[in-house]
Design an enzyme around this catalytic site. Sequence first.
Site, mmCIF file in Angstrom:
data_model
loop_
_atom_site.group_PDB
_atom_site.id
_atom_site.type_symbol
_atom_site.label_atom_id
_atom_site.label_comp_id
_atom_site.label_asym_id
_atom_site.label_seq_id
_atom_site.Cartn_x
_atom_site.Cartn_y
_atom_site.Cartn_z
ATOM 1 N N HIS A 73 1.112 -1.170 0.282
ATOM 2 C CA HIS A 73 -0.043 0.071 -0.091
ATOM 3 C C HIS A 73 0.779 1.388 0.156
ATOM 4 O O HIS A 73 1.796 1.406 0.526
ATOM 5 C CB HIS A 73 -0.929 -0.289 1.067
ATOM 6 C CG HIS A 73 -0.150 -0.287 2.516
ATOM 7 N ND1 HIS A 73 0.175 1.332 2.911
ATOM 8 C CD2 HIS A 73 0.048 -0.843 3.375
ATOM 9 C CE1 HIS A 73 0.235 0.915 4.640
ATOM 10 N NE2 HIS A 73 0.071 -0.537 4.677
ATOM 11 N N ASP A 190 5.784 1.849 6.639
ATOM 12 C CA ASP A 190 4.635 1.229 6.421
ATOM 13 C C ASP A 190 3.776 1.883 5.634
ATOM 14 O O ASP A 190 3.346 2.775 5.910
ATOM 15 C CB ASP A 190 3.897 1.014 8.175
ATOM 16 C CG ASP A 190 2.601 0.360 7.935
ATOM 17 O OD1 ASP A 190 2.477 -0.011 7.034
ATOM 18 O OD2 ASP A 190 2.636 0.673 8.221
ATOM 19 N N GLU A 224 -5.102 1.502 2.929
ATOM 20 C CA GLU A 224 -4.898 -0.277 3.451
ATOM 21 C C GLU A 224 -5.220 0.407 4.821
ATOM 22 O O GLU A 224 -5.946 0.089 5.504
ATOM 23 C CB GLU A 224 -3.812 -1.469 3.232
ATOM 24 C CG GLU A 224 -3.629 -1.627 4.141
ATOM 25 C CD GLU A 224 -2.910 -1.889 5.158
ATOM 26 O OE1 GLU A 224 -2.864 -2.768 6.266
ATOM 27 O OE2 GLU A 224 -2.234 -0.440 6.095
ATOM 28 N N GLU A 225 -4.670 2.141 5.264
ATOM 29 C CA GLU A 225 -4.501 2.003 7.069
ATOM 30 C C GLU A 225 -5.644 2.400 7.631
ATOM 31 O O GLU A 225 -6.296 1.960 8.737
ATOM 32 C CB GLU A 225 -3.363 3.497 6.523
ATOM 33 C CG GLU A 225 -2.497 3.198 6.570
ATOM 34 C CD GLU A 225 -1.787 2.239 7.442
ATOM 35 O OE1 GLU A 225 -2.413 1.825 8.094
ATOM 36 O OE2 GLU A 225 -0.529 2.469 7.384
ATOM 37 N N HIS A 325 4.314 2.523 13.313
ATOM 38 C CA HIS A 325 3.153 3.555 13.335
ATOM 39 C C HIS A 325 3.669 4.527 14.991
ATOM 40 O O HIS A 325 2.852 5.727 15.019
ATOM 41 C CB HIS A 325 1.765 3.417 13.538
ATOM 42 C CG HIS A 325 0.917 2.908 12.452
ATOM 43 N ND1 HIS A 325 -0.516 2.308 12.916
ATOM 44 C CD2 HIS A 325 1.477 2.042 11.456
ATOM 45 C CE1 HIS A 325 -0.732 1.750 11.332
ATOM 46 N NE2 HIS A 325 0.483 1.440 11.039
#
Length: 348
Positions: A73, A190, A224-225, A325
Site C-alpha cells: 500500500h 509502512d 489500507e490504513e 506507526h
Amino acid sequence: MPIPEIDTKYLITTLTILLNTPSPTGYAQGAIAAVEEALRQFPGLELNRTRKGALVATWPGTRNDAPRGLTAHADTLGAMVKEIKSSGRLKLTKIGGYAWNTVEGEGCTVFASNGAKVRGSLLLAKASSHVHGSQVNELKRDDDNMEVRLDAPTTSAEETRLLGIQVGDFVAFDPRLEITNGFVRSRHLDDKACVACLLAAVKALHDAGLQPSQTAILHISNYEEVGHGAASGFPAEMADLLAVDMAALGEGQTSDEFHATLCVKDSGGPYHHGLSQRLRQLAEDNGIPYVVDIYPYYGSDGEAYWRAGGDVAVALIGPGVDASHNYERTHLDALVATTRWVIAYLLS
Ligand SMILES: [Zn+2]
C-alpha cells in the site's frame, strides 16, 4: 533459477521518492502516480487505475493458468482538519491507527481546499513549559488537546479560512527520512518500504530479461490504513495473493530489522498454510534471511480481500520495521531480503 541481482541504489532512490511524496489515506494519489511513473519504465506491464484509485499492473507470465497477486500500500497514516479553532489553530481527526504522542512536535503540511500547501507543526495545545508547567507532562494526548500551529500569520478562525483552509482538508506529517549505515529511519516505511521492494523486484527481473512464471497482478492499494485497501481490484481467476507489508518488532517478536518475516497469524487469524509453506520453502531454497512471526495488533490488505469475498490463498511477508506507526526504522538487509523473496515467488 538463481535470483537476479537487486539494484539497491534504485531501491533506496525509489523509496526516497515515495517517502517524500505525502499520501495520507484518502489523499494518496501523489504516491500512486509516483509508482505509476516508476512502473512505466518497464515495458510489458499493463497499467490501470481502479475507480477507487488503486494502481493495478498486470505483467504477463510464461503461464497464465494460476495468476498471482502481490499487494503493497502507498497510503499512510495522516489526519484531516476537524475544526478551525477561534485561535486560528487547527483541531485534527486522525486517519489510521496511531497515538498522538508519536507525532507530537512533528512538522506537517495542510493541503488546503484552494490548492495551497500550508506548513505547520502538531503540538500539544498547552505546549510551553514556561506557561503551563507540569500540565505539559500530564495532559492526555487526545483530539482535544492536540493542535496544528500554522506557519502563517493567523490568530483567528477567519484569518485561517482566508488561507484557504477548511474542515476536511488533508494533513500529512513529515517523513523525516535519514539513511545511516544501511538503516533507513523515516515515518511511513509502512508500507512505502514494500512498494519500493516490489518496484526493485520488477527492475531486477526486467534487467535480467526474465518474466514471471505466472501472470502477476501488482496491486498498489490506497486505503489500507483504514482496512479496505485491497478489497477490490483483482481478476476473478487469480489463484493466490501475497500481501507485502511491514513486520512488527518488539518484545516477544521474532522479527528484526535485518530479516524478512513470514507472518502466519495476526488479528485477522491465520494466513493460508499451504501458501505460507511454499514461501518458507522458497526462502530456504534461495538462502533468504527470514523469520516466522505472529503480529498481535495487525491487519493486512490480504485479509481485506478475504473479507470482501476473495477466494484465493493469502500469505503475508515483509521487512522488519521498528517502532511501527511511530518514528519507524528498518535496514537495507530486510528490504533486500523482502525483494529477493518477492522475486523467488514470481519465478516459482
Ligand atoms: Zn501497512
